[in-house]
Design a protein around this motif. Structure first.
Motif, mmCIF file in Angstrom:
data_model
loop_
_atom_site.group_PDB
_atom_site.id
_atom_site.type_symbol
_atom_site.label_atom_id
_atom_site.label_comp_id
_atom_site.label_asym_id
_atom_site.label_seq_id
_atom_site.Cartn_x
_atom_site.Cartn_y
_atom_site.Cartn_z
ATOM 1 N N MET A 175 7.811 -49.770 -17.153
ATOM 2 C CA MET A 175 8.320 -48.402 -17.037
ATOM 3 C C MET A 175 9.812 -48.333 -17.318
ATOM 4 S SD MET A 175 7.011 -45.576 -15.658
ATOM 5 C CE MET A 175 7.410 -44.045 -14.931
ATOM 6 N N ILE A 184 2.696 -40.680 -21.130
ATOM 7 C CA ILE A 184 3.796 -39.744 -20.887
ATOM 8 C C ILE A 184 4.490 -39.529 -22.229
ATOM 9 C CG2 ILE A 184 5.956 -39.305 -19.675
ATOM 10 C CD1 ILE A 184 5.036 -41.122 -17.447
ATOM 11 N N PHE A 232 2.007 -34.888 -20.264
ATOM 12 C CA PHE A 232 1.117 -35.927 -19.737
ATOM 13 C C PHE A 232 -0.299 -35.719 -20.222
ATOM 14 C CE2 PHE A 232 4.519 -34.739 -16.979
ATOM 15 C CZ PHE A 232 5.098 -35.941 -16.637
ATOM 16 N N HIS A 244 -9.914 -45.165 -12.913
ATOM 17 C CA HIS A 244 -8.751 -44.317 -13.182
ATOM 18 C C HIS A 244 -7.473 -44.928 -12.633
ATOM 19 C CE1 HIS A 244 -7.744 -40.281 -14.620
ATOM 20 N NE2 HIS A 244 -6.693 -40.449 -13.877
ATOM 21 N N TYR A 299 8.726 -33.350 -20.938
ATOM 22 C CA TYR A 299 7.800 -34.444 -20.684
ATOM 23 C C TYR A 299 6.391 -33.887 -20.507
ATOM 24 C CZ TYR A 299 11.980 -37.224 -20.329
ATOM 25 O OH TYR A 299 13.167 -37.845 -20.615
ATOM 26 N N ASP A 357 -2.940 -37.983 -10.303
ATOM 27 C CA ASP A 357 -2.236 -39.150 -9.757
ATOM 28 C C ASP A 357 -2.005 -38.985 -8.259
ATOM 29 O OD1 ASP A 357 -1.998 -40.236 -12.326
ATOM 30 O OD2 ASP A 357 -0.066 -39.262 -12.678
ATOM 31 N N SER A 363 8.407 -36.655 -10.417
ATOM 32 C CA SER A 363 8.396 -35.859 -11.650
ATOM 33 C C SER A 363 7.257 -36.226 -12.583
ATOM 34 C CB SER A 363 9.700 -36.079 -12.425
ATOM 35 O OG SER A 363 10.739 -35.372 -11.828
ATOM 36 N N ASN A 364 7.013 -37.529 -12.731
ATOM 37 C CA ASN A 364 6.073 -37.985 -13.754
ATOM 38 C C ASN A 364 4.640 -38.140 -13.257
ATOM 39 O OD1 ASN A 364 7.854 -38.087 -15.931
ATOM 40 N ND2 ASN A 364 8.691 -40.029 -15.201
ATOM 41 N N TRP A 365 4.384 -37.652 -12.038
ATOM 42 C CA TRP A 365 3.023 -37.738 -11.513
ATOM 43 C C TRP A 365 2.254 -36.476 -11.908
ATOM 44 C CZ3 TRP A 365 1.802 -41.113 -6.872
ATOM 45 C CH2 TRP A 365 2.772 -42.100 -6.690
ATOM 46 N N THR A 366 0.951 -36.643 -12.159
ATOM 47 C CA THR A 366 0.100 -35.473 -12.366
ATOM 48 C C THR A 366 -0.673 -35.205 -11.083
ATOM 49 O OG1 THR A 366 -1.725 -36.824 -13.155
ATOM 50 C CG2 THR A 366 -0.198 -35.989 -14.815
ATOM 51 N N LYS A 405 -2.933 -43.811 -19.186
ATOM 52 C CA LYS A 405 -2.162 -42.575 -18.971
ATOM 53 C C LYS A 405 -0.994 -42.568 -19.948
ATOM 54 C CE LYS A 405 1.022 -40.295 -15.788
ATOM 55 N NZ LYS A 405 1.066 -39.490 -14.569
ATOM 56 N N ARG A 460 4.368 -44.964 -22.566
ATOM 57 C CA ARG A 460 5.334 -43.878 -22.730
ATOM 58 C C ARG A 460 5.700 -43.793 -24.197
ATOM 59 N NH1 ARG A 460 8.549 -42.970 -17.340
ATOM 60 N NH2 ARG A 460 9.621 -41.569 -18.732
#
Lengths: 298, 645
Positions: free
Chosen positions: B234, B105, B96, B17, B94, A189, A183-186, B103, B24
Motif C-alpha cells: 500500500m 483503488i 473503488f 472476499h 479516488y 470493507d 477514506s479508502n474503505w468501501t 479490490k 492501486r
C-alpha cells in the motif's frame, strides 16, 4: 500482508498514529454508527496496550435513537477514553427540529454549527471523522488530511497535494485538519472488517419488529413521542433494520429479516440501493454534500 | 431476499472476499480521451454502481451530459459541481471497485498540462498506470508526459488503452501503428510490463469482454490486464528485485503506557523483523534486542513490510519519532547525511527559490532544507533536460538539497518510503512540492556515480542575488559616442542604489585606465577590449550583481560574444539611440571635433562603422526621452523581466 483489509487497516493505523504524533490536541468524532465503530476499533489497535491518547466527541442533535446513546456510553467506557458530548444549546433553545424547519436547517444548526462550536470551544486542531470516499461524489476528492480554515470551511479547489503516505498537518492557530483514516474503505470493507474483528454494533443495524410510519416516502421508526403523526396515522410493527444511522426522523429503515451480522452482510452484498439513499439529507440538491462540506459539515 | 440467496454459504463468500488483494492504479488521459467514461464503464460493468446513483446520473446527464440520451458515465466520476459545469476533472478523485479476487483503488487524475501535480499525487500510490490514447490522435505530447511522470514516480506496469476504436471503425492498422509508436517511445522509461489494448469505453468493447468488433485482437481485455498485474505494498510502487532490502522501520510514535511498557510504533518500510533480533537505531547507532512485537493481528513473532507494528526492546535506550530502526549486521545501512540529490515536482504557484528555507517531511522526519542548485529541468513533453535556475508550478527538475541536520534516507528506487518527501512552505504551511531521492551527496562536489557534474560554487549566482532581491544580469548599453550611454547608466545606477539593489557600472573611466590600458583603438584592440569587459561583467554577475556596462561597442559580433557568455535572459542589450548629427552637435568631450580634424583616427561614426543592434531588448531614443524618462523605462523593464523584485 496480502489481504486488502490488512492493507487498509495498516493505512488507517498509520494515519491515526501520525495525528497523535503531530497534533497538539486531536479529537475523534464519534457518531455511534458502524463507520465510527470501525474507526474507534482501529484507534484502539494503533495504541494498544495503551488507550488512544485523545478523547471521543459526539455531536448530539438530541434526535438519536435511545439505543444509540446507551451504546455510545458503553463504547467510550470500554475504550478507556474521555467522552465529550456537545449539543448546540442555542439551537435547542430555539426548538430547531427537522419537522418544523426541514432537514437542511436542522442539519446546519444542530450538526454543522454545533460541530464548529465544539471544535472552537475545545481548541481541537485535528478531528478524526469516519467519512469514506465511496459514499458520495464530492467525498471522492477529499484528502485524508483535509484542511479547514479558521471558520472551519473546506475549499475543494485549494486542497493540499497528498502524496505517498506523507500527510501535511501544519496549521496556524485556529485552523484545523479533518482526518479521514478510513477514506479508502468501501461499505463492504466496513462490514467484512466488523465481522472479522467482531466489532460491537448498535442493535438497530439488525432486523427487529419496530413501530414504523411512512414519512416523506421513507420508513421512519418512531423512537419517542416527538415524532409528529398525521391525524389517524398509527405506527405499525414491521421487521426493519438500518443500513446507516443518523437522526431517527431523518433515517429511513429498510424491511429486513436479517438478525445476525452474517445475514446483514449478505443483504449488503446483494444490495441494489446505495447506502445513502436512506438519508434524506443527500437529496436536497445535486451537489448538496459538497455545499454542506464547504460550510463545515463533516 | 429469496431463500436461495439466504442459503448460500455466506461465510465462505466472506472469507474469499476478505482474502482479496489490493491493486492501486492511476488513470491518465484528458477529458477528450474518454477517461471518465472508461472509469464509469469499469464501475458500471463490474456492478459497482448502485441503482439510485445511476438514476441521479441519468438526471444529471440531461442537465450536463454530452452523450445525448445515453447515461453519461463520466458524470459518475466528475464529482465537484464546478467540474460538472466545466465538463473537466480538476482534482484527484479516488474510485473503488472489486472483482472476485481483487479490490481496486483508482486514482483518477486530470490530463491537461496544468495538472501535473495531480498526476504525480495519484501516481505516488499506484502500482499500475492506465494511459489513455484517443485512437484518432495516436501518441500525443500528453501521452509522453503521462508516461514520463508515471515512470518518474516509480510505476513499472503500464496498460495503454487505445480508446474510441469505434470512431476509427475498429481498424486494426490504426491500432498497430499506435502500439508500435508507443513501444518505441516508451523504451527508455524503465517499464517492466506494457500492454497496449484496443477499446471503446463508450461502447464497452474490450473492457470486461472481448470485442466482437475486433476479432483480430487476441490479447487480454482491460480487466484481464488489471487482474494479471502485480500488486504492491500500500502506498508504494512495486519494485521488483528490491524486496531483499534490509529491515527499515521509521519510528512514528513512542507508546509510553507506564514505567514498564515502552513501545516503538511505525509502519515497516521494508524487510522483516522477528522477536530476538538485534536492532540498531539510526542516527544514534544505539543497539538493543527485540523482546516483543505487536502487529495488527495482536502479539506476533514476526512483522513484515507494510505492517503497522509496535516493538518492545530489551534495554531502555533513547528513541524518538524520526529515528529509524534497522537490524544489526544486515547488509548496507541507510544513508545518514545532510545532503542529497532528488527529482522534484513543483506544486505551487510560488516558484521554487534556491537558497530559501523550506521544511521537508520524509517518513516521520521533518527537517529544514534548501535547494542549493538545480542540475536541470525536464521538458516533460520531450523528456529532454535543460539548465534551469528555478521551478514553476508543474515543473519537474533535479535539485541538490542541503538539510539543516543529517537525516536517515534511502534512494527512492531502493526503499520508496525512505526516499520520498514532501516540501512544505514554512510561512503558508502549504505543500509546495514533492521529491524522490536519486542519490546521496557525500562531498561538496557530489556523488561521482551519478554523472552529474556540479561546477557551481556552493553559493550560487542565484542564491547571492536572491539575498539582494534581484536577478543577476548584464545591462549592456551600446550606442554612438555622445548618445547618452554613460549619463543614462549613471542615473540608473543611482536609482538602483536608492532602491537597495546592488549594481556596478563599468565604463571607459574605470576600465580603459586600468584593466585595458594596454589596448588602443584598432579593430583588434576594440574586440579584445569588449572581450575583457564581457568576462569581467560575467564574473560580477556571478557574484549576484546587476552589471551596467556603457561602451560604444560598435560591432554586433562582439556584443553577441558577451551575450553567449551569459545564460538566457541575463544579457540585456540596450540601444541608446541618437543620430550622428545630434551626437556630433552634443559632442560633450570634444571628440567629434578632434575626429573631424583627423586628430583621432578610427572614431566610430566618422571613420569607423557602428553596427546598431538588430534585436535589442530595449531601445532608448535620447532625442525624444529625458534621462529621467529613460530611467523610468529601464526600471519598468527590469521589474517586468524579474531582474528587480
Amino acid at each position: 500482508m496480502n489481504s486488502h483489509l490488512a492493507m487498509l487497516e495498516a493505512e488507517a493505523i498509520h494515519i491515526i498514529r501520525e495525528v497523535a504524533a503531530e497534533f497538539e490536541r486531536p479529537v475523534m468524532l464519534y457518531s455511534i454508527g458502524k463507520d465510527s465503530g470501525v474507526m474507534l476499533h482501529l484507534a484502539k489497535k494503533a495504541f494498544y496496550p495503551a488507550p488512544p491518547p485523545f478523547p471521543l466527541m459526539h455531536i448530539d442533535t438530541t434526535w438519536k435513537f435511545r439505543d444509540m446513546y446507551t451504546f455510545r456510553d458503553r463504547m467510550a467506557r470500554e475504550a478507556g477514553m474521555e467522552l465529550i458530548v456537545h449539543t448546540n444549546q442555542e439551537g435547542l433553545d430555539q426548538g430547531i427540529n427537522m419537522f418544523t424547519h426541514g432537514s437542511r436547517v436542522h442539519t446546519d444548526v444542530m450538526k454543522t454549527q454545533a460541530l464548529k462550536q465544539a471544535l472552537t470551544h475545545y481548541g481541537f486542531d485535528a478531528a478524526f471523522g469516519g467519512a469514506r470516499r465511496d459514499e458520495e461524489r464530492s467525498r471522492a476528492k477529499e484528502r485524508v488530511f483535509s484542511f479547514r480554515d479558521k471558520q472551519h470551511q473546506w475549499d475543494p479547489k485549494n486542497q493540499r497535494p497528498e502524496l505517498w503516505d506523507l500527510y501535511n498537518g501544519r496549521v496556524h492557530k485556529g485552523e484545523s485538519i479533518r482526518v479521514f483514516p478510513i477514506s479508502n474503505w468501501t461499505e463492504l470493507d466496513i462490514w467484512q472488517y466488523t465481522y472479522a474483528e467482531d466489532i460491537p454494533m448498535v442493535p438497530l443495524y439488525f432486523a427487529a419488529e419496530r413501530p414504523v410510519v411512512e414519512y416523506d416516502g421513507q420508513l421512519i421508526v418512531v423512537d419517542d413521542d416527538r415524532m409528529p403523526l398525521e391525524p389517524g396515522q398509527v405506527p405499525e410493527m414491521r421487521s426493519v433494520r438500518f443500513r446507516t444511522l443518523g437522526c431517527y426522523p431523518l433515517t429511513g429503515a429498510m424491511e429486513s429479516t436479517a438478525t445476525t451480522l452474517l445475514e446483514v452482510i449478505e443483504e449488503t452484498i446483494q444490495a441494489t440501493q446505495s447506502e445513502r439513499q436512506g438519508r434524506a439529507i443527500d437529496k436536497d440538491a445535486g451537489a448538496s454534500m459538497e455545499e454542506k462540506k464547504r460550510q463545515g459539515y463533516f | 431476499m429469496t431463500n436461495a440467496v439466504m442459503n448460500t454459504d455466506i461465510e465462505s463468500i466472506l472469507t474469499a472476499h476478505a482474502n482479496k488483494d489490493l491493486l492501486r492504479l492511476i488513470t491518465c488521459g484528458s477529458v477528450d480521451d474518454g477517461k471518465s467514461t472508461l472509469i464509469g464503464r469499469l464501475l458500471f460493468d463490474s456492478k459497482q454502481i448502485f441503482e439510485d446513483q445511476l438514476a441521479s446520473v441519468q438526471r444529471d446527464s440531461k442537465k450536463w451530459g454530452t452523450t445525448g440520451d445515453q447515461a453519461d458515465l463520466a458524470l459518475l466520476v466528475d464529482g465537484l459541481q464546478s467540474e460538472r459545469e466545466q465538463g473537466i476533472t480538476i482534482d484527484v478523485a479516488y474510485r473503488f471497485f472489486s472483482t472476485p479476487t481483487r479490490k481496486y483503488i483508482i486514482a483518477d487524475t486530470p490530463g491537461h498540462e496544468q495538472y501535473t501535480r495531480n498526476m504525480a499525487t495519484g501516481a505516488s500510490t499506484a502500482d499500475l498506470a492506465i494511459i489513455l490514447i484517443d485512437a484518432r490522435k495516436g501518441v500525443q505530447a500528453q501521452t509522453q508526459r503521462h508516461s514520463f511522470i508515471a515512470s518518474l514516480l516509480g510505476i513499472r506496469q503500464v496498460v495503454v488503452a487505445v480508446n474510441k476504436m469505434d470512431l476509427v471503425k475498429y481498424d486494426q492498422t490504426v491500432f498497430l501503428d499506435i502500439e508500435a509508436a508507443y513501444q518505441e517511445f516508451a523504451k527508455g522509461l524503465g517499464f517492466q510490463s506494457i500492454s497496449v489494448l484496443p477499446v471503446s469505453a463508450l461502447e464497452g468493447d474490450g473492457i470486461l469482454h472481448a470485442s466482437s468488433h475486433m476479432p483480430w485482437f487476441t490479447g487480454p481485455t482491460l480487466m484481464d490486464a488489471l487482474e494479471g498485474a502485480t500488486p504492491g505494498s500500500m502506498g508504494h510502487p512495486v519494485q521488483a528485485g528490491e524486496n531483499d532490502h534490509g529491515f527499515r522501520l521509521p519510528i512514528q510514535y513512542v507508546n509510553r503506557l507506564s514505567s514498564d511498557f515502552r513501545g516503538f510504533s511505525g509502519t515497516v518500510a521494508s524487510g522483516t523483523l522477528s522477536v530476538g533480533d538485534q536492532i540498531q537505531i539510526l542516527p544514534s547507532m544505539r543497539e538493543s534486542e527485540v523482546t516483543g512485537l505487536i502487529t495488527q493481528s495482536g502479539e506476533a513473532d514476526t512483522a513484515v513490510t507494510g505492517e503497522a507494528v509496535t516493538v518492545t526492546l530489551a534495554t531502555e535506550i533513547d528513541i524518538s519519532r524520526g529515528d529509524v530502526m534497522v537490524r544489526t549486521g544486515q547488509g548496507q545501512s541507510p544513508h545518514t547525511l545532510d545532503a542529497f540529490e532528488a527529482d522534484v515536482v513543483w506544486m505551487s504557484d510560488q516558484r521554487l527559490i534556491t537558497g530559501r528555507q523550506y521544511d521537508i517531511k520524509l517518513a516521520s522526519q521533518t527537517v529544514g532544507a534548501s535547494v542549493e542548485s538545480l542540475a536541470f529541468q525536464y521538458d516533460i513533453n520531450t523528456l529532454d533536460t535543460q539548465p534551469s535556475e528555478t521551478l514553476a508550478l508543474n515543473d519537474i527538475g533535479r535539485a541538490r538539497w542541503r538539510l539543516a541536520r543529517p537525516i536517515v534516507f534511502e534512494r527512492y528506487e531502493a526503499v520508496p518510503a525512505l526516499g520520498s518527501f514532501v516540501i512544505i512552505d514554512r510561512v503558508s504551511n502549504l505543500t509546495v512540492g514533492a521529491g524522490m531521492i536519486s542519490a546521496p551527496i557525500t562531498g561538496i562536489l557530489g556523488d561521482q556515480a551519478t554523472n552529474v557534474v556540479w561546477h557551481e560554487h556552493r553559493i550560487s549566482k542565484v542564491k547571492r542575488a536572491e539575498q539582494k532581491s534581484q536577478r543577476p544580469a548584464i545591462l549592456w548599453f551600446t550606442g554612438l559616442s555622445g548618445a547618452g550611454k554613460s549619463s543614462v547608466a549613471n542615473a540608473l545606477e543611482l536609482a538602483l542604489y536608492q532602491r537597495g539593489h546592488h549594481s556596478y557600472l563599468l565604463d571607459g573611466d574605470n576600465v580603459r585606465h586600468g584593466l585595458n590600458r594596454d589596448l588602443g583603438f584598432s579593430d583588434e584592440d576594440r574586440v579584445e577590449n569588449i572581450r575583457r569587459i564581457g568576462e569581467v561583467a560575467k564574473l560580477m554577475a556571478d557574484s549576484g550583481l546587476v552589471v551596467l556596462s556603457a561602451f560604444i561597442s560598435p560591432f554586433r559580433t562582439d556584443r553577441d560574444m558577451v551575450r553567449a557568455l551569459m545564460d538566457e535572459g541575463e544579457f540585456i542589450e540596450i540601444y541608446v539611440k541618437a543620430s550622428l548629427e545630434t551626437c556630433e552637435s552634443r559632442d560633450p568631450k570634444g571628440l567629434y571635433k578632434k575626429a573631424r580634424s583627423g586628430e583621432i583616427k578610427h572614431f566610430t561614426g566618422i571613420d569607423s562603422p557602428y553596427e546598431p543592434p538588430s534585436a535589442p531588448e530595449l531601445v532608448l531614443d535620447t532625442e525624444k526621452l529625458s534621462i529621467e524618462a529613460c530611467v523610468d523605462e529601464l526600471i519598468r523593464f527590469l521589474k517586468g523581466a524579474d531582474i528587480l523584485r
